[in-house]
Design a protein around this motif. Structure first.
Motif, PDB file in Angstrom:
ATOM      1  N   PRO A 254       1.248  -0.960  -0.213  1.00  0.00           N
ATOM      2  CA  PRO A 254       0.218  -0.357  -0.014  1.00  0.00           C
ATOM      3  C   PRO A 254       1.066   1.117  -0.782  1.00  0.00           C
ATOM      4  N   ILE A 255       0.257   2.242  -0.449  1.00  0.00           N
ATOM      5  CA  ILE A 255       1.027   3.436  -0.971  1.00  0.00           C
ATOM      6  C   ILE A 255       0.064   4.453  -1.577  1.00  0.00           C
ATOM      7  N   ASN A 256       0.440   5.618  -0.231  1.00  0.00           N
ATOM      8  CA  ASN A 256      -0.077   6.669   0.486  1.00  0.00           C
ATOM      9  C   ASN A 256       0.001   7.459  -0.601  1.00  0.00           C
ATOM     10  N   GLU A 257      -1.107   8.579  -0.742  1.00  0.00           N
ATOM     11  CA  GLU A 257      -1.027   9.451  -2.256  1.00  0.00           C
ATOM     12  C   GLU A 257       0.231  11.065  -1.996  1.00  0.00           C
ATOM     13  N   GLU A 258       0.792  10.584  -1.052  1.00  0.00           N
ATOM     14  CA  GLU A 258       2.229  11.869  -0.842  1.00  0.00           C
ATOM     15  C   GLU A 258       3.178  10.697  -2.049  1.00  0.00           C
ATOM     16  N   ALA A 259       3.354   9.915  -1.453  1.00  0.00           N
ATOM     17  CA  ALA A 259       4.479   8.826  -2.015  1.00  0.00           C
ATOM     18  C   ALA A 259       3.961   8.872  -3.117  1.00  0.00           C
ATOM     19  N   ILE A 260       2.832   8.282  -3.464  1.00  0.00           N
ATOM     20  CA  ILE A 260       2.940   8.208  -5.173  1.00  0.00           C
ATOM     21  C   ILE A 260       3.003   9.757  -6.157  1.00  0.00           C
ATOM     22  N   GLY A 261       2.893  10.444  -5.672  1.00  0.00           N
ATOM     23  CA  GLY A 261       3.069  12.059  -5.631  1.00  0.00           C
ATOM     24  C   GLY A 261       5.366  12.075  -6.447  1.00  0.00           C
ATOM     25  N   ALA A 262       5.691  11.460  -5.105  1.00  0.00           N
ATOM     26  CA  ALA A 262       6.722  11.240  -5.554  1.00  0.00           C
ATOM     27  C   ALA A 262       7.441  10.490  -6.041  1.00  0.00           C
ATOM     28  N   PHE A 263       7.036   8.933  -6.278  1.00  0.00           N
ATOM     29  CA  PHE A 263       7.235   8.141  -7.287  1.00  0.00           C
ATOM     30  C   PHE A 263       7.060   8.239  -8.446  1.00  0.00           C
ATOM     31  N   GLY A 285      -7.801   9.681  -5.762  1.00  0.00           N
ATOM     32  CA  GLY A 285      -6.690  10.396  -4.688  1.00  0.00           C
ATOM     33  C   GLY A 285      -5.501  10.004  -5.214  1.00  0.00           C
ATOM     34  N   GLY A 286      -4.761   8.814  -5.438  1.00  0.00           N
ATOM     35  CA  GLY A 286      -3.507   8.666  -5.652  1.00  0.00           C
ATOM     36  C   GLY A 286      -3.522   8.375  -7.175  1.00  0.00           C
ATOM     37  N   ALA A 287      -4.628   8.149  -7.453  1.00  0.00           N
ATOM     38  CA  ALA A 287      -4.938   8.488  -9.185  1.00  0.00           C
ATOM     39  C   ALA A 287      -4.262   9.990  -9.691  1.00  0.00           C
ATOM     40  N   ALA A 288      -5.097  11.271  -9.162  1.00  0.00           N
ATOM     41  CA  ALA A 288      -4.813  13.083  -8.987  1.00  0.00           C
ATOM     42  C   ALA A 288      -3.342  12.371  -9.179  1.00  0.00           C
ATOM     43  N   ALA A 289      -2.691  12.122  -7.800  1.00  0.00           N
ATOM     44  CA  ALA A 289      -1.237  12.615  -7.645  1.00  0.00           C
ATOM     45  C   ALA A 289      -0.183  12.448  -8.884  1.00  0.00           C
ATOM     46  N   LEU A 290      -0.757  10.510  -9.220  1.00  0.00           N
ATOM     47  CA  LEU A 290       0.392  10.751 -10.280  1.00  0.00           C
ATOM     48  C   LEU A 290       0.190  10.986 -11.617  1.00  0.00           C
ATOM     49  N   SER A 291      -1.300  11.792 -11.678  1.00  0.00           N
ATOM     50  CA  SER A 291      -1.739  12.806 -12.717  1.00  0.00           C
ATOM     51  C   SER A 291      -0.546  14.132 -12.764  1.00  0.00           C
ATOM     52  N   ARG A 292      -0.738  14.293 -11.914  1.00  0.00           N
ATOM     53  CA  ARG A 292      -0.547  15.495 -11.968  1.00  0.00           C
ATOM     54  C   ARG A 292       0.895  15.476 -12.864  1.00  0.00           C
TER      55      ARG A 292
END
Length: 641
Positions: A254-263, A285-292
């Motif tokens: 499991p990876i939180n949204e902040e980590a998703i954005g960092a990766f 929310g995780g999809a949004a972090a990746l999408s940015r």
């Protein structure tokens, strides 16, 4: 990290570096507890931007990652007044002192603080300080992109003995990871450090988060080491600026949204072409972090797998909008089991039907999402005109008729892999369409019809259609878990007897690999299958978990059938006959195993979980000396050995 330990040559006169035994003990304990090394230490006078004009006496320390100021307080205790990560350095300059020409000011600039250190002009202390800071920054910032360097204004005479560090990729990754841990105040994990080092030594360019943090799955339960979620951000920092890894894989963690954005920042590097976040708990929310990051269009991703994440239609729409905005085609997209409905599939197909994607898409996986008739119609829109090479749409409640018609209207395009497992082919019209695809395709290589009930006409029709294809397919065909049973095996035997009458030996089937696992064949069914397929050009056959010993069955047919495979099927190269909880050969395997001694063509054999006992193991051990056969040994065999 040797590149950081020799940032400058030590001057002969080191009197300025004597700070006192009490400070030395404090520094030693402080650096050891944070896994650092003291590279420079001295008593200095300094001023700070936060307290301008006030000269303070401090012990200044430059460690492996930080610039630290220390003050003696009451009762001779020591207090760290400032501790600033050197990887945030913005400027390093030597200024002339306004009041004294023999003095200089060493200005060290960070985002939230500026420190001015007094020193004698051209003094060894001044040279050692600037060389230590500059050397550490160059070591911990390996791989940083152009534009992130600090402003350096140091006269050459202060750098005459400077030995610039020469970090390699491994040094850069480790330095950045350790510096990031230090900045965040978390302890580095030995498991992570060792993973980076082993990846570099083995030249493994795929980064696997599970291996990195020591994650594994035991009995379908997730087992972790003590890695905290905060460590993910430090790992992401280490990956952000390196060109060593070209793939990122995370399965089950499991990876939180902040980590998703960092990766996701890693995907700005052109070398990174593959991103896998499977079962990572990604929601909208995780999809949004990746999408940015994806929306910027700076990535070079060719493969994106977000399977088994609860994205839903909302998360999928966010990703689709980002992909569309970025105008960079990701040629392989996997959204298996993401809670997507017909509405979400419609949104995805709207993008894929645009010319840019229609030409660039190579593989699509929408398995285990409820497409039904409406979703199937959306998917068919894309399939009519695309250049897709691989389609995975298993267990989708698919309207297979719409899909088959679309594939045929496209002239079968470049389609190489078709997986429609678990869907229904329950009408004659659907059967005929499937048969036409198999009969006319020039490109198909892999077809999976797993868990599709094989009616009286479907199985013989599939085999006949493949045989009648004139383009030499060498098909990998999966018809496991299709409920074929003994009756279906008879139909298979009948159709092959008819087909064989038209050809010679070996009989050419257009099939290179056939999977018939878990079809409830029984002893007689296995015999029928072997009688049907022996003397064909099929090179790989899998018959796992098809035999169940019965009270009224001696199992003689099974032993004879297996022996026939070994003695009379020279084209067979790979054979699997694994057992299970209620499907075991036992002593019936002995004649079959003994026959292997005369076989010179079989190269791989799997007979796990069959309780062949010590006698069977003894037979196998002799074969290892005589044959070049690779045995896939299950837990039961390993224990016996």
């Amino acid at each position: 990290m040797s590149s950081q330990k020799t940032t400058s040559k030590s001057p002969k006169d080191m009197q300025w570096a004597i700070v006192g035994n009490d400070f030395d003990e404090f520094i030693q304990e402080y650096t050891k507890s944070s896994q650092q090394e003291a590279l420079f230490k001295a008593r200095v006078n300094l001023t700070t931007a936060k307290d301008p004009g006030v000269v303070k006496e401090r012990v200044l320390l430059v460690s492996t990652f930080r610039l630290i100021t220390i003050k003696k307080v009451m009762l001779s205790r020591k207090s760290v007044r400032q501790s600033i990560p050197i990887n945030t350095l913005q400027g390093l300059a030597i200024l002339t002192s306004k009041g004294d020409k023999n003095k200089i000011i060493i200005r060290i600039t960070f985002p939230d603080e500026t420190i001015d250190v007094e020193a004698q002009t051209r003094s060894p202390m001044a040279s050692s300080l600037v060389q230590s800071i500059l050397g550490v920054w160059k070591a911990v910032s390996y791989g940083f992109p152009v534009g992130m360097e600090p402003m350096i204004s140091i006269p050459k005479e202060y750098l005459t003995e400077f030995e610039e560090p020469q970090p390699d990729v491994c040094d850069g990754i480790l330095s950045t990871y350790l510096a990031s841990c230090d900045k965040a105040g978390v302890s580095p994990q030995l498991q992570i450090v060792e993973y980076f080092m082993s990846s570099f030594l083995s030249d493994t360019r795929m980064f696997d988060l599970g291996d990195c943090i020591g994650y594994k799955e035991v009995n379908k339960r997730n087992v972790y080491n003590k890695t905290s979620p905060g460590q993910l951000l430090q790992i992401a920092s280490a990956l952000r600026y390196t060109d060593f890894f070209n793939e990122f894989v995370s399965i089950g963690y499991p990876i939180n949204e902040e980590a998703i954005g960092a990766f996701a920042d890693m995907y700005k590097r052109p070398i990174v072409t593959k991103a896998v976040f499977v079962n990572a708990g990604l929601k909208s929310g995780g999809a949004a972090a990746l999408s940015r990051v994806i929306a910027l269009g700076q990535h070079n991703l060719k493969f994106l797998n977000l399977s088994r994440n609860p994205l839903g239609d909302t998360g999928l729409q966010t990703l689709v909008e980002a992909l569309d905005r970025g105008k960079r085609v990701v040629s392989s997209l996997c959204f298996q089991s993401c809670g997507i409905t017909a509405h979400g599939i419609g949104i995805l197909m709207d993008m894929l039907c645009k010319p840019l994607w229609m030409k660039g898409m190579q593989a699509l996986d929408v398995s285990e999402n409820r497409l039904r008739k409406t979703g199937s119609a959306h998917l068919a829109r894309f399939l009519k005109n695309c250049q897709l090479e691989k389609l995975f749409a298993k267990n989708c409640d698919l309207d297979t008729e719409k899909i088959f018609i679309a594939v045929l209207e496209n002239g079968l395009g470049k389609l190489q892999t078709l997986d429609i497992s678990g869907n229904k082919v329950d009408r004659l019209s659907k059967e005929e369409l499937l048969h036409k695809i198999l009969r006319t395709s020039r490109t198909l290589h892999t077809v999976s019809l797993r868990k599709i009930t094989m009616h009286k006409t479907l199985l013989p029709g599939v085999m006949t259609a493949v045989f009648e294809n004139k383009h030499q397919l060498n098909l990998v065909l999966d018809i496991s878990e299709c409920g074929i049973g003994e009756n279906g095996s008879k139909a298979l035997l009948n159709v092959f007897q008819k087909l064989k009458s038209k050809g010679g030996k070996p009989f050419k089937t257009n099939i290179s690999s056939l999977n018939l696992n878990d079809n409830g064949l029984g002893a007689k069914g296995i015999k029928n299958v072997v009688d049907a397929l022996v003397d064909t050009d099929i090179r790989t056959l899998s018959l796992d978990r098809n035999y169940k010993p019965g009270f009224f069955s001696s199992g003689k047919e099974v032993g004879e059938a297996l022996e026939k495979c070994i003695k009379h099927w020279p084209q067979l190269r790979n054979f699997s006959f694994d057992g299970g909880d209620s499907s075991q050969l036992g002593k019936l395997a002995y004649p079959f195993l003994e026959a292997l001694a005369q076989n010179t063509t079989l190269t791989q054999l799997s007979i796990a979980d069959n309780r062949i006992g010590d006698v069977g193991i003894e037979i196998l051990s002799g074969l290892h000396q005589e044959n070049d056969i690779y045995f896939e040994e299950g837990p039961e065999i390993t224990e016996d050995m």
